[in-house]
Design an enzyme around this catalytic site. Structure first.
Site, PDB file in Angstrom:
ATOM      1  N   GLU A 271       6.843   6.382  -8.859  1.00 35.10           N
ATOM      2  CA  GLU A 271       5.415   6.021  -8.775  1.00 35.10           C
ATOM      3  C   GLU A 271       4.712   6.927  -7.772  1.00 35.10           C
ATOM      4  O   GLU A 271       3.609   7.447  -8.037  1.00 35.10           O
ATOM      5  CB  GLU A 271       5.261   4.565  -8.340  1.00 35.10           C
ATOM      6  CG  GLU A 271       5.727   3.542  -9.334  1.00 35.10           C
ATOM      7  CD  GLU A 271       5.571   2.147  -8.782  1.00 35.10           C
ATOM      8  OE1 GLU A 271       4.499   1.824  -8.259  1.00 35.10           O
ATOM      9  OE2 GLU A 271       6.526   1.359  -8.897  1.00 35.10           O
TER      10      GLU A 271
ATOM     11  N   GLY B  16       0.772  -1.233   0.000  1.00 38.65           N
ATOM     12  CA  GLY B  16       0.000   0.000   0.000  1.00 38.65           C
ATOM     13  C   GLY B  16       0.803   1.282   0.000  1.00 38.65           C
ATOM     14  O   GLY B  16       0.305   2.335   0.407  1.00 38.65           O
TER      15      GLY B  16
ATOM     16  N   HIS C 275       1.732   1.547 -13.072  1.00 42.76           N
ATOM     17  CA  HIS C 275       2.509   0.382 -13.496  1.00 42.76           C
ATOM     18  C   HIS C 275       3.994   0.717 -13.373  1.00 42.76           C
ATOM     19  O   HIS C 275       4.413   1.816 -13.788  1.00 42.76           O
ATOM     20  CB  HIS C 275       2.160   0.005 -14.937  1.00 42.76           C
ATOM     21  CG  HIS C 275       2.860  -1.230 -15.406  1.00 42.76           C
ATOM     22  ND1 HIS C 275       2.486  -2.507 -15.012  1.00 42.76           N
ATOM     23  CD2 HIS C 275       3.945  -1.385 -16.216  1.00 42.76           C
ATOM     24  CE1 HIS C 275       3.311  -3.385 -15.569  1.00 42.76           C
ATOM     25  NE2 HIS C 275       4.195  -2.744 -16.302  1.00 42.76           N
TER      26      HIS C 275
HETATM   27  C1  GRF Z   1       3.905  -0.984  -7.291  1.00 39.10           C
HETATM   28  O1  GRF Z   1       5.211  -1.209  -7.758  1.00 39.10           O
HETATM   29  C2  GRF Z   1       2.991  -0.793  -8.457  1.00 39.10           C
HETATM   30  O2  GRF Z   1       3.593  -0.163  -9.555  1.00 39.10           O
HETATM   31  C3  GRF Z   1       2.633  -2.182  -8.832  1.00 39.10           C
HETATM   32  O3  GRF Z   1       2.533  -2.877  -7.600  1.00 39.10           O
HETATM   33  C4  GRF Z   1       3.321  -2.225  -6.634  1.00 39.10           C
HETATM   34  C5  GRF Z   1       2.429  -1.852  -5.502  1.00 39.10           C
HETATM   35  O4  GRF Z   1       3.174  -1.364  -4.495  1.00 39.10           O
HETATM   36  N1  GRF Z   1       1.411  -2.218  -9.583  1.00 39.10           N
HETATM   37  P1  GRF Z   1       2.405  -0.742  -3.225  1.00 39.10           P
HETATM   38  O5  GRF Z   1       1.457  -1.815  -2.709  1.00 39.10           O
HETATM   39  O6  GRF Z   1       1.683   0.472  -3.674  1.00 39.10           O
HETATM   40  O7  GRF Z   1       3.527  -0.434  -2.249  1.00 39.10           O
END
Ligand code: GRF
Length: 211
Positions: free
Chosen positions: A179, A12, A109
């Protein structure tokens, strides 16, 4: 103000980044519901700790896809959700929900789509493939969600360098940082109604230039 449902299967950190941006008044939205297919997901703990309704549900709990879809739609309606963010969600969203939330459902992603996307390319598998290919850059993509995995129009992308000494873990860490930057920025673009989808392009209008 957007009322967001976040779907998450993991720790999360992207949900946390979005919540931090909301708290810092960088995103004009509120997360009103978190849904996970993993009851022990960190995202569920994050939501619960902040008093956000967190619902564990999975298609495996239902006798049919349509019953599962109806359950999700009921949850979304009960919480007055008008936008969906997939933040590390590893299950397919039923087609009817994607259609009901057309142009109001996005995903983060950990690669520069369309490269290294699609079924089976998630989490560390992505970074392993990037390193195996010998790429010199990687990055993250926020994109529209359509009926296939990772094929919707990109909204925001940001690059990171791939270093000679990188492992999937070190690359994942570098990508995760961007991200956390671009997901809140993308949500705010929708909050400001600055995203228009034309064909396979997400057109971002300049701030204050809304028609
Ligand atoms: C992230 O790397 C996202 O890009 C991928 O899954 C991971 C989720 O990480 N879809 P988190 O649960 O938000 O820490």
């Amino acid at each position: 103000m957007l009322s967001i449902c976040v779907f998450a299967s993991g720790r999360g950190s992207n949900l946390q980044a979005l919540l931090d941006a909301i708290d810092a008044d960088r995103v004009d939205a509120r997360v009103v519901l978190v849904i996970s297919n993993k009851s022990a997901a960190g995202a569920m703990e994050t939501a619960t700790a902040r008093g956000i309704p967190a619902v564990h549900t999975s298609d495996t709990h239902f006798a049919s896809e349509s019953l599962y879809t109806d359950h999700l739609l009921k949850l979304l309606q009960e919480h007055h959700c008008d936008f969906i963010v997939l933040a590390g969600y590893l299950k397919k969203i039923p087609a009817e929900i994607i259609q009901r939330f057309s142009q109001r459902i996005i995903n983060i992603h950990p690669a520069l789509l369309p490269s290294f996307g699609g079924k089976g390319l998630y989490g560390h598998h992505v970074h392993e493939a990037v390193l195996a290919y010998g790429c010199k850059i990687s990055g993250a993509t926020v994109h529209m969600v359509d009926l296939e995995y990772d094929t919707g129009a990109p909204i925001l992308q940001k690059c990171v360098p791939v270093l000679e000494e990188d492992t999937p873990g070190t690359l994942a860490e570098r990508v995760l940082k961007v991200e956390h930057e671009i997901l809140p920025l993308a949500v705010q673009l929708f909050a400001e109604q600055r995203v228009t989808i034309e064909g396979h392009r997400a057109i971002i209008t300049a701030k204050g230039n809304r028609p």
